[in-house]
Design a protein around this motif. Sequence first.
Motif, mmCIF file in Angstrom:
data_model
loop_
_atom_site.group_PDB
_atom_site.id
_atom_site.type_symbol
_atom_site.label_atom_id
_atom_site.label_comp_id
_atom_site.label_asym_id
_atom_site.label_seq_id
_atom_site.Cartn_x
_atom_site.Cartn_y
_atom_site.Cartn_z
ATOM 1 N N GLY A 167 0.838 -1.205 0.000
ATOM 2 C CA GLY A 167 0.000 0.000 0.000
ATOM 3 C C GLY A 167 0.861 1.239 0.000
ATOM 4 O O GLY A 167 0.819 2.023 0.957
ATOM 5 N N PRO A 168 1.643 1.448 -1.062
ATOM 6 C CA PRO A 168 2.532 2.626 -1.070
ATOM 7 C C PRO A 168 1.723 3.916 -1.026
ATOM 8 O O PRO A 168 0.564 3.968 -1.459
ATOM 9 C CB PRO A 168 3.290 2.485 -2.395
ATOM 10 N N ASP A 169 2.327 4.942 -0.490
ATOM 11 C CA ASP A 169 1.676 6.246 -0.446
ATOM 12 C C ASP A 169 1.589 6.866 -1.829
ATOM 13 O O ASP A 169 0.726 7.697 -2.097
ATOM 14 C CB ASP A 169 2.442 7.185 0.500
ATOM 15 N N LEU A 170 2.518 6.459 -2.697
ATOM 16 C CA LEU A 170 2.569 7.004 -4.049
ATOM 17 C C LEU A 170 3.249 5.976 -4.947
ATOM 18 O O LEU A 170 4.223 5.342 -4.534
ATOM 19 C CB LEU A 170 3.354 8.323 -4.049
ATOM 20 N N THR A 171 2.730 5.798 -6.148
ATOM 21 C CA THR A 171 3.360 4.927 -7.135
ATOM 22 C C THR A 171 3.753 5.778 -8.336
ATOM 23 O O THR A 171 2.923 6.532 -8.871
ATOM 24 C CB THR A 171 2.397 3.805 -7.585
ATOM 25 N N LEU A 172 5.023 5.673 -8.721
ATOM 26 C CA LEU A 172 5.516 6.406 -9.888
ATOM 27 C C LEU A 172 5.809 5.396 -10.992
ATOM 28 O O LEU A 172 6.567 4.444 -10.783
ATOM 29 C CB LEU A 172 6.796 7.176 -9.550
ATOM 30 N N ARG A 173 5.221 5.608 -12.142
ATOM 31 C CA ARG A 173 5.483 4.727 -13.283
ATOM 32 C C ARG A 173 6.463 5.419 -14.218
ATOM 33 O O ARG A 173 6.403 6.636 -14.398
ATOM 34 C CB ARG A 173 4.174 4.378 -13.978
ATOM 35 N N THR A 174 7.364 4.653 -14.800
ATOM 36 C CA THR A 174 8.405 5.249 -15.629
ATOM 37 C C THR A 174 8.325 4.802 -17.085
ATOM 38 O O THR A 174 8.843 5.497 -17.957
ATOM 39 C CB THR A 174 9.800 4.897 -15.087
ATOM 40 N N GLN A 175 7.699 3.670 -17.346
ATOM 41 C CA GLN A 175 7.691 3.146 -18.708
ATOM 42 C C GLN A 175 6.868 4.039 -19.626
ATOM 43 O O GLN A 175 5.710 4.335 -19.359
ATOM 44 C CB GLN A 175 7.144 1.713 -18.719
#
Length: 197
Positions: A167-175
């Motif tokens: 349950g991350p506070d924020l998810t950053l996608r890079t693809q």
Amino acid sequence: MNTTIRWQAYAPRQARWAQLGQRPAIAWLTGLPGSGKTTISDAVDRRLATHGRHVCVLDGDNLRHGLCSDLGFSAADRAENVRRTAEVARLMAEAGLVVIVSLISPFRADRARARAIAGHLPFLEVYVDTSLATCEARDPKGLYARARAGAITAFTGVSAPYELPEGPDLTLRTQGLTVAASAEPLCARLMELSASA
């Protein structure tokens, strides 16, 4: 525990924070090797600096050149690496800085411990979500190739596990995204968290 050692309480930190014109926060970036943690940390650091924020980046590789140079890559050493980094992050945040940690930190329990060490300070677990295939294709240091060849043991994602954040506070996608686009959600959150009251 040594009973002759006690925590020294200094003057309220809020006065220092007001002097800096910001509130502190810790952003803990976790993800596979080559996922983009360091690149995003650098972009966020630069962006926040243009807005007058005082930031410190604690990068895993840099820490292993000094503070954590005595540690290997066993589960116990990885846990100690996270613990030391979290303690430093807390001290820097107490001084009023926005602290960005870029550390694989593959185990959930270790990341939970880092959050616990942060205590009352705002703490964001930030998952840099990049597929293993993409990380291997990038392989900026040639480490995946060496791990696949057996030259590196206990390599996260190949011969050692990575436990996805639940349950991350924020998810950053890079693809498929530029660095700026990947970093923007974290920039926005940290600008909000660090805004003066």
